[in-house]
Design an enzyme around this catalytic site. Structure first.
Site, PDB file in Angstrom:
ATOM      1  N   GLY A 115       0.814  -1.199   0.000  1.00 63.71           N
ATOM      2  CA  GLY A 115       0.000   0.000   0.000  1.00 63.71           C
ATOM      3  C   GLY A 115       0.851   1.253   0.000  1.00 63.71           C
ATOM      4  O   GLY A 115       1.955   1.278   0.547  1.00 63.71           O
ATOM      5  N   SER A 116       0.341   2.305  -0.622  1.00 61.14           N
ATOM      6  CA  SER A 116       1.037   3.592  -0.581  1.00 61.14           C
ATOM      7  C   SER A 116       0.899   4.185   0.822  1.00 61.14           C
ATOM      8  O   SER A 116       0.111   3.723   1.643  1.00 61.14           O
ATOM      9  CB  SER A 116       0.455   4.533  -1.627  1.00 61.14           C
ATOM     10  N   HIS A 143       3.812   4.681   2.640  1.00 58.79           N
ATOM     11  CA  HIS A 143       5.037   4.301   3.355  1.00 58.79           C
ATOM     12  C   HIS A 143       6.275   4.879   2.672  1.00 58.79           C
ATOM     13  O   HIS A 143       7.380   4.392   2.900  1.00 58.79           O
ATOM     14  CB  HIS A 143       5.155   2.781   3.426  1.00 58.79           C
ATOM     15  N   HIS A 203       0.623   0.842   9.850  1.00 59.16           N
ATOM     16  CA  HIS A 203      -0.702   1.330   9.443  1.00 59.16           C
ATOM     17  C   HIS A 203      -1.469   1.847  10.655  1.00 59.16           C
ATOM     18  O   HIS A 203      -2.663   2.097  10.558  1.00 59.16           O
ATOM     19  CB  HIS A 203      -1.500   0.213   8.780  1.00 59.16           C
TER      20      HIS A 203
END
Length: 332
Positions: free
Chosen positions: A53-54, A56, A215
């Site tokens: 996922g974006s 990071h 997250h």
């Protein structure tokens, strides 16, 4: 929520377009499906592909380039990329010696990369990173999470792949580094996913989350805010306990990474480094390689993680080798 934002649905496209323009000598970005690939395609080597996922950044797209990844697949914010992204990336960068996927241990990432490998027509293998020693299982994982230690795996295996090593050797090095690497993070504030528009979790001004995931997943415990030395001492203790539990050497040369989670200034990260270095040195470790900065972030979370990798000659050699990516550059 106050962010530089035009349209939530277009944020990733606009950001990746800016990334490609800023680093046009290194990478190119494809959309539909979305992946980032080296500008200069590799020849006759194992290609390394990662993703997740974006949110990071610079992980993973920031590590596409000479000496690290051949391609990265960014999903939406905190959302796994899809198998068609991984297949398209593999077909675009395959260089005749197979594909090595480097996957952080999150359920969605693992499932989608596995689906991609089932359809991949090339020889392939996977390194699953799981360096987070904070919890055994977490909100999105069975087993330990893969966090900032992934950067070390991508750097060193990327170096080995550049030498023309075969797929099995690249996987073996990645697996070895993963075993020899431990991380733990601490959050002072929550992150805010743009599409959600509010903090991911609630935490008061006088609390921290020890062992937080990237997250915002719960860590070991919610505890009172304390002086930095006390927080870092707990982080070092957790890592040392993990090293002992894995029956690895509790002395010798190490690489230490102090990683910002997105909203913590370098001044505080170096303060953490100072304390952690003293404590680890007292325990018999010798810090011969280090990295301080934002390398695996959680959008705008205030906090930091500490990563220790036990070095040997092979890992040190590949850490030191030349690298040229948007996120790491030395030796070239």
């Amino acid at each position: 929520m106050k962010k530089f934002l035009n349209n939530v649905d277009q944020m990733l496209v606009e950001s990746l377009s800016g990334f490609a323009a800023a680093h046009s000598e290194l990478v190119e970005v494809q959309f539909d499906p979305t992946f980032v690939a080296r500008k200069q395609k590799s020849n006759n080597k194992v290609v390394l592909i990662s993703g997740g996922g974006s949110g990071h950044e610079p992980l993973h797209a920031g590590y596409v380039g000479k000496g690290m990844l051949d391609a990265a697949c960014p999903g939406q914010v905190f959302t796994s990329p899809t198998p068609d992204q991984m297949l398209a990336a593999a077909e675009a960068v395959h260089a005749g010696k197979g594909v090595l996927f480097i996957v952080k241990n999150y359920a969605g990432d693992v499932m989608n990369f596995e689906m991609a490998t089932e359809m991949l027509p090339f020889e392939h293998a996977t390194v699953l990173t799981s360096d987070d020693c904070a919890v055994v299982n977490s909100t999105y994982t069975t087993g330990r999470r893969g966090v900032a230690g992934t950067v070390i795996v991508e750097k060193c295996v990327g170096s080995l792949a550049e030498t023309g090593a075969d797929l099995a050797s690249c996987k073996a090095l990645g697996d070895k580094i993963n075993v020899r690497t431990s991380s733990i993070g601490a959050a002072l504030t929550s992150c805010t996913v743009p599409a959600a528009g509010r903090p991911t979790f609630d935490i008061s001004e006088d609390e921290i989350e020890m062992g937080v995931g990237i997250h915002g997943e719960p860590g070991r415990r919610r505890e009172a805010m304390r002086e930095a030395d006390a927080i870092v001492a707990d982080m070092v203790a957790a890592i040392v306990q993990d090293i002992e539990a894995k029956q690895l050497p509790t002395h010798g040369d190490i690489l230490m990474l102090v990683n910002g989670l997105g909203a913590t200034p370098l001044m505080e990260l170096y303060l953490i480094y100072n304390t952690a270095a003293k404590l680890l040195t007292e325990k018999g470790f010798h810090i011969t390689r280090s990295l301080v900065g934002n390398y695996t972030t959680a959008i705008d979370m205030a906090g930091a993680s500490l990563t220790v990798c036990l070095l040997d000659n092979e890992i040190t050699q590949h850490w030191d080798s030349p690298v040229h990516t948007a996120g790491l550059r030395w030796g070239c």
